[in-house]
Write a protein that holds these residues in place. Structure first.
Motif, PDB file in Angstrom:
ATOM      1  N   UNK A  63       0.859  -1.182   0.000  1.00  0.00           N
ATOM      2  CA  UNK A  63       0.000   0.000   0.000  1.00  0.00           C
ATOM      3  C   UNK A  63       0.893   1.229   0.000  1.00  0.00           C
ATOM      4  N   UNK A  64       0.283   2.409  -0.080  1.00  0.00           N
ATOM      5  CA  UNK A  64       1.024   3.672  -0.047  1.00  0.00           C
ATOM      6  C   UNK A  64       0.662   4.437   1.224  1.00  0.00           C
ATOM      7  N   UNK A  65       1.592   5.220   1.730  1.00  0.00           N
ATOM      8  CA  UNK A  65       1.338   5.988   2.947  1.00  0.00           C
ATOM      9  C   UNK A  65       0.198   6.987   2.769  1.00  0.00           C
ATOM     10  N   UNK A  66      -0.027   7.450   1.526  1.00  0.00           N
ATOM     11  CA  UNK A  66      -1.079   8.438   1.291  1.00  0.00           C
ATOM     12  C   UNK A  66      -2.434   7.804   0.983  1.00  0.00           C
ATOM     13  N   UNK A  67      -2.515   6.466   0.974  1.00  0.00           N
ATOM     14  CA  UNK A  67      -3.804   5.795   0.777  1.00  0.00           C
ATOM     15  C   UNK A  67      -4.737   6.116   1.943  1.00  0.00           C
ATOM     16  N   UNK A  68      -6.022   6.260   1.637  1.00  0.00           N
ATOM     17  CA  UNK A  68      -7.008   6.553   2.680  1.00  0.00           C
ATOM     18  C   UNK A  68      -7.667   5.277   3.198  1.00  0.00           C
ATOM     19  N   UNK A  69      -7.982   5.290   4.490  1.00  0.00           N
ATOM     20  CA  UNK A  69      -8.678   4.187   5.147  1.00  0.00           C
ATOM     21  C   UNK A  69      -9.890   4.766   5.869  1.00  0.00           C
ATOM     22  N   UNK A  70     -11.026   4.094   5.755  1.00  0.00           N
ATOM     23  CA  UNK A  70     -12.254   4.552   6.402  1.00  0.00           C
ATOM     24  C   UNK A  70     -12.339   3.984   7.815  1.00  0.00           C
ATOM     25  N   UNK A  71     -12.584   4.836   8.782  1.00  0.00           N
ATOM     26  CA  UNK A  71     -12.745   4.412  10.172  1.00  0.00           C
ATOM     27  C   UNK A  71     -14.119   3.770  10.350  1.00  0.00           C
ATOM     28  N   UNK A  72     -14.136   2.522  10.763  1.00  0.00           N
ATOM     29  CA  UNK A  72     -15.386   1.790  10.966  1.00  0.00           C
ATOM     30  C   UNK A  72     -15.689   1.649  12.456  1.00  0.00           C
ATOM     31  N   UNK A  73     -16.940   1.549  12.773  1.00  0.00           N
ATOM     32  CA  UNK A  73     -17.347   1.429  14.177  1.00  0.00           C
ATOM     33  C   UNK A  73     -16.716   0.211  14.831  1.00  0.00           C
ATOM     34  N   UNK A  74     -16.635  -0.897  14.065  1.00  0.00           N
ATOM     35  CA  UNK A  74     -16.076  -2.122  14.636  1.00  0.00           C
ATOM     36  C   UNK A  74     -14.574  -2.030  14.873  1.00  0.00           C
ATOM     37  N   UNK A  75     -13.929  -1.001  14.314  1.00  0.00           N
ATOM     38  CA  UNK A  75     -12.491  -0.796  14.542  1.00  0.00           C
ATOM     39  C   UNK A  75     -12.215  -0.179  15.912  1.00  0.00           C
ATOM     40  N   UNK A  76     -13.185   0.493  16.475  1.00  0.00           N
ATOM     41  CA  UNK A  76     -12.944   1.325  17.651  1.00  0.00           C
ATOM     42  C   UNK A  76     -12.755   0.495  18.918  1.00  0.00           C
ATOM     43  N   UNK A  77     -11.660   0.783  19.611  1.00  0.00           N
ATOM     44  CA  UNK A  77     -11.386   0.146  20.904  1.00  0.00           C
ATOM     45  C   UNK A  77     -11.028   1.232  21.912  1.00  0.00           C
ATOM     46  N   UNK A  78     -11.047   0.860  23.180  1.00  0.00           N
ATOM     47  CA  UNK A  78     -10.785   1.828  24.247  1.00  0.00           C
ATOM     48  C   UNK A  78      -9.314   2.043  24.498  1.00  0.00           C
ATOM     49  N   UNK A  79      -9.027   2.586  25.676  1.00  0.00           N
ATOM     50  CA  UNK A  79      -7.651   2.914  26.024  1.00  0.00           C
ATOM     51  C   UNK A  79      -7.265   4.263  25.466  1.00  0.00           C
ATOM     52  N   UNK A  80      -6.026   4.400  25.063  1.00  0.00           N
ATOM     53  CA  UNK A  80      -5.514   5.691  24.613  1.00  0.00           C
ATOM     54  C   UNK A  80      -5.912   5.990  23.176  1.00  0.00           C
ATOM     55  N   UNK A  81      -5.912   7.287  22.855  1.00  0.00           N
ATOM     56  CA  UNK A  81      -6.134   7.712  21.483  1.00  0.00           C
ATOM     57  C   UNK A  81      -7.444   8.422  21.251  1.00  0.00           C
ATOM     58  N   UNK A  82      -7.478   9.231  20.206  1.00  0.00           N
ATOM     59  CA  UNK A  82      -8.630  10.071  19.899  1.00  0.00           C
ATOM     60  C   UNK A  82      -9.621   9.409  18.954  1.00  0.00           C
ATOM     61  N   UNK A  83      -9.184   8.432  18.154  1.00  0.00           N
ATOM     62  CA  UNK A  83     -10.059   7.875  17.123  1.00  0.00           C
ATOM     63  C   UNK A  83     -11.315   7.236  17.694  1.00  0.00           C
ATOM     64  N   UNK A  84     -11.244   6.687  18.895  1.00  0.00           N
ATOM     65  CA  UNK A  84     -12.415   6.066  19.504  1.00  0.00           C
ATOM     66  C   UNK A  84     -13.542   7.067  19.747  1.00  0.00           C
ATOM     67  N   UNK A  85     -13.220   8.360  19.721  1.00  0.00           N
ATOM     68  CA  UNK A  85     -14.214   9.402  19.993  1.00  0.00           C
ATOM     69  C   UNK A  85     -14.734  10.076  18.721  1.00  0.00           C
ATOM     70  N   UNK A  86     -14.217   9.670  17.558  1.00  0.00           N
ATOM     71  CA  UNK A  86     -14.630  10.288  16.306  1.00  0.00           C
ATOM     72  C   UNK A  86     -15.816   9.554  15.687  1.00  0.00           C
ATOM     73  N   UNK A  87     -16.365  10.136  14.648  1.00  0.00           N
ATOM     74  CA  UNK A  87     -17.534   9.576  13.981  1.00  0.00           C
ATOM     75  C   UNK A  87     -17.101   8.529  12.966  1.00  0.00           C
ATOM     76  N   UNK A  88     -17.677   7.323  13.022  1.00  0.00           N
ATOM     77  CA  UNK A  88     -17.359   6.327  11.998  1.00  0.00           C
ATOM     78  C   UNK A  88     -17.618   6.895  10.604  1.00  0.00           C
ATOM     79  N   UNK A  89     -16.758   6.519   9.669  1.00  0.00           N
ATOM     80  CA  UNK A  89     -16.856   7.049   8.320  1.00  0.00           C
ATOM     81  C   UNK A  89     -15.770   8.062   8.002  1.00  0.00           C
ATOM     82  N   UNK A  90     -15.122   8.578   9.057  1.00  0.00           N
ATOM     83  CA  UNK A  90     -13.994   9.488   8.847  1.00  0.00           C
ATOM     84  C   UNK A  90     -12.889   8.750   8.085  1.00  0.00           C
ATOM     85  N   UNK A  91     -12.270   9.429   7.137  1.00  0.00           N
ATOM     86  CA  UNK A  91     -11.188   8.814   6.367  1.00  0.00           C
ATOM     87  C   UNK A  91      -9.853   9.453   6.726  1.00  0.00           C
TER      88      UNK A  91
END
Length: 269
Positions: A63-91
């Motif tokens: 893959x390439x570093x500039x490729x986009x990935x869609x954040x899915x609800x099933x990806x979200x886990x707890x602990x550290x980080x901001x992504x767990x608080x964002x809206x699914x569908x963010x790329x």
């Protein structure tokens, strides 16, 4: 490194828990070590070889570093980080996911990167890096009942990893430089760099007096921090892992280790 030996030996003996430490002066090829082969649960230190595996996958055109990935609800886990608080569908780009994995220790970002790279590739990267006693078995905040093994690391392996990055000898110099630039943006700085002098003392436009490319990891009775310290023309790697002690006391010990190495480094200019 005799100046370091007496101070750090005494500090560790006075601090609760078990420690594994390696300090390397890459300019003079000198090394100080303590309990280097002791195995520790890796915690978020494992995210550095995960990053290395991602950059290896880029070189393999996976893959390439500039490729986009869609954040899915099933990806979200707890602990550290901001992504767990964002809206699914963010790329986000893969580069952004790697950055969040390192500078915020984002567990959701980490698991997405692991899925992109593949768990087998990560273990192969550990071997390519020369991390002979380290193991990768599972993602962050997910505890499958069929996987009893845990991610483990030693201070010696962590030091080997840092030296590979600092000397540009993993895959390509360009890949190592990119990874180091991400590590330098670290936002969790309560360990080895916590007692270093403020950068604010520098004049506007002047280079910082020091830079620290680092990653920490922690849990109830474990406090780890590893990094590459740049000061002037000097480069040191520090790998400090601890278990079985008091978290606050361990963080204070990490800060003192970082400071004494810094003072030793600037005295050697």
């Amino acid at each position: 490194m005799k100046q370091l030996d007496a101070y750090i030996s005494r500090l560790i003996e006075e601090t609760c828990g078990t420690w594994g430490i390696v300090i390397e002066d890459l300019d003079e090829d000198k090394r100080w070590e303590w309990n280097t082969q002791e195995s520790f649960l890796a915690e978020s230190i494992i995210k550095v070889p995960v990053m290395a595996a991602a950059f290896a996958a880029v070189e393999k055109k996976q893959f390439h570093l500039h490729d986009y990935v869609c954040l899915k609800k099933e990806d979200m886990v707890g602990g550290t980080g901001v992504l767990q608080h964002l809206t699914p569908g963010v790329q986000l780009t893969i580069y952004d996911l790697i950055t969040l994995m390192i500078i915020q220790s984002d567990n959701t970002a980490t698991n997405i990167v692991i899925d992109l790279v593949g768990m087998e590739c990560i273990q192969e990267t550990l071997e390519e890096l020369g991390m002979e006693k380290s193991q990768f078995h599972r993602k962050m905040m997910i505890y499958p009942v069929h996987i009893e093994s845990k991610n483990v690391i030693t201070a010696d392996d962590a030091s080997t990893l840092l030296k590979k990055l600092a000397t540009g000898t993993f895959r390509s110099r360009h890949a190592c430089e990119q990874m180091i630039q991400i590590l330098k943006k670290q936002q969790i700085c309560n360990g080895l760099s916590s007692m270093l002098p403020s950068h604010q003392a520098n004049l506007i436009g002047s280079p910082p007096g020091w830079e620290f490319a680092s990653k920490s990891g922690w849990d109830d009775d474990r406090q780890h921090d590893i990094g590459i310290l740049y000061t002037g023309q000097r480069t040191f790697t520090i790998s400090a892992l601890s278990k079985g002690g008091n978290s606050l006391q361990a963080k204070q010990a990490l800060g003192k280790i970082g400071l004494v190495v810094f003072e030793y480094a600037i005295s050697k200019k």
